[in-house]
Design an enzyme around this catalytic site. Structure first.
Site, PDB file in Angstrom:
ATOM      1  CE  LYS A  53      -0.229  -0.082   5.040  1.00 49.65           C
ATOM      2  NZ  LYS A  53      -1.060   0.021   6.236  1.00 49.65           N
ATOM      3  CE1 TYR A 283      10.008  32.169   3.844  1.00 52.09           C
ATOM      4  CE2 TYR A 283       9.899  29.777   3.679  1.00 52.09           C
ATOM      5  CZ  TYR A 283       9.872  31.028   3.082  1.00 52.09           C
ATOM      6  OH  TYR A 283       9.702  31.139   1.718  1.00 52.09           O
TER       7      TYR A 283
END
Length: 420
Positions: A53, A283
């Site tokens: 998956k 940032y």
């Protein structure tokens, strides 16, 4: 070192498999084959279902599936039917179980393509209706919730689900091939909740037998239980993270378990510059350097799967380990090289984890306050998967060696199906 670099310098050549990629997740099918064989040796004679998956835990679903089957896997597992259909489109005919459904799940396609379906309750009527329309029985595995509290039928509702399943089976609409559950704390072997779950599971099997439902496949164990709970092996184990070479335990490494990581995340240095004491980084300026130093810019960010919240994540450049500083941005993060005059240059190879770096996905998990599972599955689509088989003669079916593939390149455009 010049601030702007030496104009006479040539671009540092990347390793051959990275020449076409500014960044790459290098996938080694040989490691997946090795890990499947290792796990199979722990759980024999139980069968092995490999979970592919989430694009094979980020490794590429088709590549992972072929390597797992070459390594001796008996089954493949996906969360969604749509993931299983991609494998069928790629020509993979091994048994596949898909277990997480919504009202939009294409049960008709699953039945047509011989995909086994996990059933937790509500789906059973929809699946039976499609089977009746197709005049073909659906293969199902009934799921009992033994304590995880996610999908699966509660023990209180279990007798009713068994009654319905038995009726549909008598009508030839369903064939109950398995009964399964999922463990909540098998990665912490000393916790008693696993014993409690196994007790509920055994009771569920007894109730099923009373309804004359005795499937061939009883399956419970995940990767940690495959290694630590032989009493949970039953007829088949469903393994995921271990197949990709990572430990599910906090106190045991992949090497301890005999596993080899199958992914190496690489890129190259995008910029190098000298900065003075006090320079803020990225940032928010959450980090400032405490001395004159050089910074390297790494062209991977949270859009590529590097966690924004990671603090001092490790990297490997030119045989030395370094740490990230400041916030990870969407496309990039910064490494403090620790000295003003550095030999690191633009184009030098950077290993985020894997390979010979000694850095594990779990190290980035620690830096981000998460687990290795999340690190490997979150690598974004703009990071090409480059398949480099370290033992190609042992797995010729695993895919083209040295071919760059995107995580979704295996999926073909599937025409709409007639549900009837």
């Amino acid at each position: 070192m010049s601030i702007i670099g030496d104009p006479s310098a040539t671009t540092h050549p990347a390793t051959p498999h990275l020449e076409a990629a500014e960044r790459a997740a290098v996938i080694d099918p040989a490691a997946i084959r090795h890990n499947v064989r290792t796990i199979a040796s722990y759980v024999h004679p139980a069968k092995v279902l490999v979970a592919v998956k989430a694009e094979g835990y980020g490794h590429g679903a088709v590549t992972a599936s072929r390597a797992a089957l070459d390594g001796g896997a008996d089954w493949l597992g996906t969360a969604h039917v749509s993931e299983a259909l991609v494998l069928r489109d790629a020509g993979i005919q091994a048994p596949i179980l898909a277990w997480l459904h919504t009202r939009a799940t294409d049960f008709s396609a699953a039945i047509t393509e011989h995909i086994d379906l996990g059933i937790s309750g509500w789906e059973i009527h929809h699946v039976a209706r499609e089977a009746e329309s197709l005049q073909k029985p659906a293969r199902v595995h009934l799921k009992i919730d033994t304590g995880l509290g996610r999908n699966g039928c509660t023990i209180e509702d279990w007798p009713e689900l068994l009654r319905i399943a038995a009726q549909y089976q008598e009508r030839g609409l369903l064939s109950v091939e398995g009964i399964f559950t999922h463990l909540a704390v098998a990665d912490e072997p000393d916790r008693r909740e696993t014993d409690d779950q196994l007790q509920v599971y055994r009771r569920a099997l007894e109730l099923a037998e009373e309804q004359r439902i005795v499937p061939d496949l009883r399956h419970v164990a995940n990767t940690p239980a495959a290694f630590s709970r032989p009493d949970a092996h039953f007829d088949m184990v469903r393994v995921g993270v271990g197949v990709y070479g990572h430990s599910p335990f906090a106190d045991r490494t992949a090497e301890d378990l005999g596993l080899r990581p199958a992914m190496e995340l690489r890129t190259t240095v995008a910029n190098v510059k000298q900065v003075p004491t006090g320079q803020g980084i990225s940032y928010g300026l959450t980090h400032r350097v405490d001395r004159p130093t050089s910074l390297a810019l790494i062209p991977l960010g949270y859009a590529d799967g590097i966690p924004r919240v990671a603090v001092h994540g490790p990297v490997w450049i030119n045989g030395r380990g370094y740490r990230s500083v400041g916030r990870v941005a969407m496309d990039q993060f910064v490494v403090d090289l620790g000295e003003l005059d550095t030999d690191v240059q633009v184009g030098d190879e950077v290993v985020i984890f894997g390979g010979d770096s000694g850095i594990e996905a779990a190290d980035w998990g620690t830096a981000a306050g998460t687990i290795n599972y999340e690190i490997i599955t979150r690598i974004g689509e703009r990071v090409p998967r480059v398949v480099v088989d370290s033992d190609p003669d042992a797995g010729l079916a695993s895919g083209a060696v040295g071919t760059a593939v995107s995580p979704t390149s295996a999926a073909s455009s599937r025409p709409p199906r007639d549900p009837a």
